[in-house]
Design a protein around this motif. Sequence first.
Motif, PDB file in Angstrom:
ATOM      1  N   LYS A  10       0.809  -1.220   0.000  1.00 18.52           N
ATOM      2  CA  LYS A  10       0.000   0.000   0.000  1.00 18.52           C
ATOM      3  C   LYS A  10       0.843   1.272   0.000  1.00 18.52           C
ATOM      4  O   LYS A  10       0.337   2.347  -0.295  1.00 18.52           O
ATOM      5  CB  LYS A  10      -0.897   0.042   1.256  1.00 18.52           C
ATOM      6  N   SER A  67      -8.149  -1.033   3.567  1.00 24.03           N
ATOM      7  CA  SER A  67      -8.751  -0.909   2.247  1.00 24.03           C
ATOM      8  C   SER A  67      -7.677  -1.210   1.196  1.00 24.03           C
ATOM      9  O   SER A  67      -6.513  -0.859   1.364  1.00 24.03           O
ATOM     10  CB  SER A  67      -9.332   0.494   2.056  1.00 24.03           C
ATOM     11  N   ASN A 118      -6.178  -0.298  -1.478  1.00 26.92           N
ATOM     12  CA  ASN A 118      -5.765   0.764  -2.397  1.00 26.92           C
ATOM     13  C   ASN A 118      -4.404   1.272  -1.955  1.00 26.92           C
ATOM     14  O   ASN A 118      -3.998   1.050  -0.809  1.00 26.92           O
ATOM     15  CB  ASN A 118      -6.782   1.919  -2.357  1.00 26.92           C
ATOM     16  N   SER A 162     -10.657   4.476  -1.874  1.00 25.64           N
ATOM     17  CA  SER A 162     -10.908   3.080  -1.519  1.00 25.64           C
ATOM     18  C   SER A 162     -11.652   2.367  -2.641  1.00 25.64           C
ATOM     19  O   SER A 162     -12.418   2.981  -3.379  1.00 25.64           O
ATOM     20  CB  SER A 162     -11.728   3.007  -0.229  1.00 25.64           C
ATOM     21  N   HIS A 217      -7.030  12.307   2.261  1.00 25.70           N
ATOM     22  CA  HIS A 217      -7.246  10.876   2.214  1.00 25.70           C
ATOM     23  C   HIS A 217      -8.336  10.692   1.184  1.00 25.70           C
ATOM     24  O   HIS A 217      -9.032  11.635   0.829  1.00 25.70           O
ATOM     25  CB  HIS A 217      -7.750  10.438   3.590  1.00 25.70           C
TER      26      HIS A 217
HETATM   27 MG    MG Z   1      -8.039   3.005   3.832  1.00 29.47          MG
END
Ligand code: MG
Length: 302
Positions: free
Chosen positions: A28, A115, A117, A123, A205
């Motif tokens: 990630k 998540s 991503n 996400s 985010h």
């Molecule tokens: Mg996340």
Amino acid sequence: MAFPTETVYGLGADGLNPEAVARIYTAKGRPSNNPLILHVADIDGARALVASWPPEAQVLAERFWPGPLTMVLAAAPHIPEIVRAGNPTVALRCPAHPVALALIRATGRPLAAPSANRSQGISPSRAEHVVKSLGSRVDLVLDGGPTKAGVESTILDLSRRPFRVLRPGPLAPSLLEALVGPIEVWSGAVADGTVQAAPGMASRHYAPKAHLELLPRPSLLARSQEGGNRVVLVTFGTPLPGSGGGEQRLLPGNAEGAMAALYALLHDLDAAGVDRILMEIPPDGEAWMALRDRLRRAAAKA
Ligand code: MG
Ligand code: TXA
């Protein structure tokens, strides 16, 4: 491996194996100070991972699990430090998706799963979003179709008093309060790279590549005429009258529908190479809290 849940797709690994968990952080590009949620198949699975299981956790789990509620509790000593990012607490959730539950049961392990991503990206609410974001960084994606809820679980911190919602989600705070009394809703997002009051609650985010701006409905059309780049207008429930504003996309006028559709829309607009997204400020009210939170973060300057 990535797998579907009822909220978003998760990138899973054996939550009790520090090397496996380390690979999640690498895939990630996630900062190591941002802890992971452990996914369990039932209440017994959760109780095995905590130092204490308060009566309120039992009440909430009986009512909302499997479902989009993550509870932060004092961690049992055997929870690897890398899962907790050094915190004395662990976040636990029992996902309401048959594939996720089957996977947890088949492995016999709690699954650490953020998540699926790249860190700070949008996400994934569909398997193809995972592939687009992680590419060869993920070896297998279990495709369960589009997720139902569409935004990440509600996170409730029960390790402190009063209890505190750290991340709004599909379950509104009043639903939790009805069972365990007054809770705080924390909204103190901090900038990336600083010490975080609650880990992982970075202000930027869920961000699309396009510049996202939230505007009151009456200003949308005027603002859309300013830029020469590719602009898309997004409204809730009803389109803007007239066609002078160029391209328009519509999200459902109810909070549940809008949450379910939001990330797919943002992924689509990114894939289409849109430069600016001008979005109507979502309605007030508790049902829209999670959506307002995600959009506020998506719109935050890098
Ligand atoms: Mg996340
Ligand atoms: O719906 C969801 O919760 C999805 C699906 C896959 O289950 N998972 C998810 O994970 O959203 P992630 O890692 O993207 O977000 C988890 C959030 C992070 O903001 C993290 O900082 C917070 O949970 N978190 C995890 N452990 C925590 C802890 N011990 N204390 C406080 N916050 C914690």
